[in-house]
Write a protein that holds these residues in place. Sequence first.
Motif, short mmCIF file in Angstrom:
data_model
loop_
_atom_site.label_atom_id
_atom_site.label_comp_id
_atom_site.label_asym_id
_atom_site.label_seq_id
_atom_site.Cartn_x
_atom_site.Cartn_y
_atom_site.Cartn_z
N ALA A 1 8.26 -9.77 -8.67
CA ALA A 1 9.16 -8.63 -8.55
C ALA A 1 10.43 -8.85 -9.36
CB ALA A 1 9.50 -8.40 -7.07
N GLY A 2 10.98 -10.05 -9.29
CA GLY A 2 12.20 -10.35 -10.02
C GLY A 2 12.01 -10.28 -11.53
N PHE A 3 10.88 -10.78 -12.02
CA PHE A 3 10.66 -10.76 -13.47
C PHE A 3 10.28 -9.36 -13.96
CE2 PHE A 3 11.25 -15.16 -13.28
CZ PHE A 3 11.35 -15.64 -14.57
N LEU B 1 14.61 -12.24 4.96
CA LEU B 1 15.74 -11.34 5.16
C LEU B 1 16.06 -10.56 3.88
CD1 LEU B 1 18.15 -13.55 7.32
CD2 LEU B 1 16.74 -11.63 8.07
N TRP B 2 15.96 -11.23 2.73
CA TRP B 2 16.27 -10.53 1.47
C TRP B 2 15.24 -9.43 1.21
CZ3 TRP B 2 20.58 -9.99 -0.81
CH2 TRP B 2 20.64 -9.44 -2.09
N CYS B 3 13.98 -9.72 1.48
CA CYS B 3 12.96 -8.68 1.35
C CYS B 3 13.28 -7.49 2.27
CB CYS B 3 11.59 -9.24 1.71
SG CYS B 3 10.88 -10.38 0.51
N ALA B 4 13.67 -7.80 3.52
CA ALA B 4 14.00 -6.74 4.47
C ALA B 4 15.21 -5.94 4.00
CB ALA B 4 14.27 -7.35 5.84
N ILE B 5 16.21 -6.61 3.44
CA ILE B 5 17.40 -5.92 2.92
C ILE B 5 17.02 -4.94 1.82
CG2 ILE B 5 19.49 -6.27 1.55
CD1 ILE B 5 19.95 -8.85 3.16
N ILE B 6 16.17 -5.40 0.89
CA ILE B 6 15.76 -4.54 -0.22
C ILE B 6 15.04 -3.31 0.30
CG2 ILE B 6 14.31 -4.38 -2.27
CD1 ILE B 6 14.80 -7.35 -2.74
N LEU B 7 14.07 -3.52 1.20
CA LEU B 7 13.27 -2.40 1.69
C LEU B 7 14.12 -1.43 2.50
CD1 LEU B 7 9.96 -4.23 2.72
CD2 LEU B 7 10.44 -2.94 0.63
N ASN C 1 18.07 -4.56 -9.53
CA ASN C 1 19.09 -5.60 -9.42
C ASN C 1 18.85 -6.51 -8.21
OD1 ASN C 1 20.50 -4.92 -11.70
ND2 ASN C 1 21.98 -3.63 -10.65
N LEU C 2 18.51 -5.90 -7.07
CA LEU C 2 18.24 -6.69 -5.88
C LEU C 2 16.99 -7.56 -6.07
CD1 LEU C 2 19.02 -4.21 -2.95
CD2 LEU C 2 20.45 -6.02 -3.88
N ALA C 3 16.00 -7.03 -6.79
CA ALA C 3 14.79 -7.81 -7.05
C ALA C 3 15.10 -9.01 -7.95
CB ALA C 3 13.72 -6.93 -7.70
N VAL C 4 15.96 -8.80 -8.96
CA VAL C 4 16.33 -9.91 -9.84
C VAL C 4 17.09 -10.98 -9.04
CG1 VAL C 4 17.71 -10.58 -11.83
CG2 VAL C 4 16.34 -8.49 -11.92
N MET D 1 20.97 -24.32 -11.66
CA MET D 1 22.21 -23.57 -11.79
C MET D 1 22.18 -22.68 -13.03
SD MET D 1 24.09 -24.14 -9.18
CE MET D 1 22.50 -24.08 -8.31
N LEU D 2 21.62 -23.16 -14.12
CA LEU D 2 21.51 -22.34 -15.33
C LEU D 2 20.61 -21.14 -15.08
CD1 LEU D 2 21.19 -25.09 -18.12
CD2 LEU D 2 23.13 -23.55 -17.71
N PHE D 3 19.54 -21.36 -14.31
CA PHE D 3 18.64 -20.25 -13.98
C PHE D 3 19.39 -19.20 -13.16
CE2 PHE D 3 15.63 -18.32 -10.95
CZ PHE D 3 14.78 -17.68 -11.85
N VAL D 4 20.17 -19.66 -12.17
CA VAL D 4 20.94 -18.73 -11.34
C VAL D 4 21.91 -17.92 -12.19
CG1 VAL D 4 22.70 -18.60 -9.53
CG2 VAL D 4 20.71 -20.10 -9.22
N VAL D 5 22.61 -18.59 -13.10
CA VAL D 5 23.56 -17.89 -13.98
C VAL D 5 22.85 -16.85 -14.84
CG1 VAL D 5 25.14 -18.19 -15.94
CG2 VAL D 5 25.24 -19.78 -14.00
N SER D 6 21.67 -17.21 -15.35
CA SER D 6 20.92 -16.27 -16.19
C SER D 6 20.54 -15.01 -15.40
CB SER D 6 19.66 -16.94 -16.75
OG SER D 6 18.69 -17.16 -15.73
N GLN D 7 20.17 -15.18 -14.13
CA GLN D 7 19.82 -14.01 -13.32
C GLN D 7 21.04 -13.12 -13.07
OE1 GLN D 7 16.30 -13.77 -12.74
NE2 GLN D 7 16.76 -15.39 -14.20
N LEU D 8 22.18 -13.74 -12.84
CA LEU D 8 23.40 -12.96 -12.63
C LEU D 8 23.79 -12.20 -13.90
CD1 LEU D 8 25.53 -15.52 -10.56
CD2 LEU D 8 24.21 -13.56 -9.72
N LEU D 9 23.54 -12.81 -15.06
CA LEU D 9 23.82 -12.13 -16.33
C LEU D 9 22.92 -10.91 -16.50
CD1 LEU D 9 24.36 -15.16 -18.75
CD2 LEU D 9 26.08 -13.53 -17.93
N PHE D 10 21.65 -11.03 -16.12
CA PHE D 10 20.74 -9.88 -16.22
C PHE D 10 21.22 -8.75 -15.31
CE2 PHE D 10 17.41 -12.67 -18.09
CZ PHE D 10 17.05 -11.84 -19.14
N ILE D 11 21.65 -9.13 -14.10
CA ILE D 11 22.16 -8.12 -13.18
C ILE D 11 23.42 -7.46 -13.75
CG2 ILE D 11 23.18 -7.75 -10.89
CD1 ILE D 11 21.35 -10.02 -9.90
N GLY D 12 24.29 -8.28 -14.33
CA GLY D 12 25.54 -7.76 -14.89
C GLY D 12 25.31 -6.86 -16.08
#
Length: 597
Positions: free
Chosen positions: A455-457, A528-534, A549-552, A586-597
């Motif tokens: 879902a995220g990808f 919980l994150w799945c429940a939040i999205i739905l 964005n939530l999926a990413v 940490m680099l992976f986390v930053v990359s996901q935040l950049l995609f969201i941004g």
Amino acid sequence: MNKWLPWIVAGVFGLWALSGLRPPRATTDFDSIGFGRLPAVLNGRLQPLDSVARNSLLVLCGKQSVGLDAGGRMSAVDWLLEAAMKPEAADGRKVFKIDHPELRGLLGLAPGGSLYVGFDEIRSRADEIETQARRASAVPVEDRSSFEKAVVRLHSGASLYHRLKNSFRPEDAEDFAADVAAYEKALGSGLAAWRLRQEGKPFSQEDLDRLAKGLQAYDLLDSLAYPLLIPPRNSQTSREPWSNLGASPVGSIHAGEVHPAVRHYAAMASAYRSGKAEAFNQAVAEYRRWLAVPFASEVRKASGEHVYNAWRPFVVSLAIYLMAFLVGCASWFGWFQVLNSTATRLLAVGFLVHTAGIVFRMVLEGRPPVTNLYSSAVFVGWGAVLLGLIIERLNRDSIGVVMAAALGLLTQIVAHNLSLGGDTMEMLRAVLDSNFWLTTHVITITLGYSAMFVAGFLGILYVARRAFTRTFTEAIGRRLARMVYGVICFATLFSFVGTVVGGIWADQSWGRFWGWDPKENGALLVVLWCAIILHARWGGLIRERGLVNLAVFGNVVTSFSWFGVNMLGVGLHSYGFMDQAFVWLMLFVVSQLLFIG
């Protein structure tokens, strides 16, 4: 031609993948291939000597072969043979990776020199290395500096290397076969002298001293030898464990003769050391014949793992996923029908190789597919590729192919880096020793991880195509959003069921259903994150882009639950902190935040 091109490309890659199953060719006159297939016991499991060699090199330098000064590479088992039977030559091989600047300065290594050095280059600083390692070992692991971690790792590698040099023969033995024959000859007369002394009768002190001298040498070998090479004397009636090459001669006092396996290994050592390839090959063949009947299952298992090591199916599938990803991306820029079909078939070939590798490991281990962090990375990728193939079958727009190939590629890279720590088929911890719960809980929750990453990808594809290409349309956006929503529903089911089943397993193992352990909290976060999205989608709080964005961000939550909590150094599920893994996380986390941004 356009009709047949996808099949031709897939067929070529399929044949290339199968070519790895061909028996490897020996690179010298010595039958190192046959030697590498011999069974041994190490880390609580039976494995071929080829695995012992590969995993030892991974610990020392993170590679499965040794670079030669003249060019080319030496196989792991050839290096093991040389280290064990001709160590004066192996000491010059560059198998120690030393990349910490302060440690290099301590050892007197040039700052700009090769990161890989031989034992000869650090031998003179052995005492200093031991002193620094002892000092660093007194510091808790989580508080050690990078230098302290590097010096402890080097000391551990040097100790391993020293043990390997004393696993197949005493390091200073010139003709081990002659030494074993002399010991066996002294065994009878020495035991007779010992019995006479016990009875208070006249005895030969010379015979007793000769036996004591031999026992002293083997007792030292017993304390150093690494793999257990010697099987039980009687596989049908005896339940005694395998022993090393030092313990077996000591135990021969009770049997009155040296174990046949000791004689065979001694013959190999003497033949290799004297450069007699024919005699070495004959000793290997004779030992395999001796093992063939009483230890047929052990020989089959070792031979099977030898084939698996040589094939390296997950490395092969990684290469095929990379090609499928590139072809799938290219299909969006033209010649769509042919390239989409080619990418789909390439992905299917990679998936088949990936599946074969997982089944191969299951047969070798006798376990379900997920038993440790390495196998979880392999299985997460497998589940993601399977979902991608299904998505592609339903839509035929290259989205499923590109997403699945990217996830298959990334998870195989993660798995490859996890394998650099050594043996990936390690024995299970006692609390995990349950094939039923490994099948139900671990596979279920791992499929939930796979779905979350899918879902995220898919969300990343939405963002990337919308921002960086001209192929994005509103229809494609709606279709991607529907895919994301459907996959999150799938992830919610599997994550929730897997978490509940894990609680039941915890209740049976530890006497409590839930203990707020970091790993349990991580699993709960995914649910919980799945429940939040739905709920956000059902309540109209988010639309297409918000869902994406939530999926990413779900990639961040899932990576922390799956990987991050294992490195915290606390809790029942902790596998230890890893500096490099933490940086990449940490680099992976930053990359996901950049995609969201």
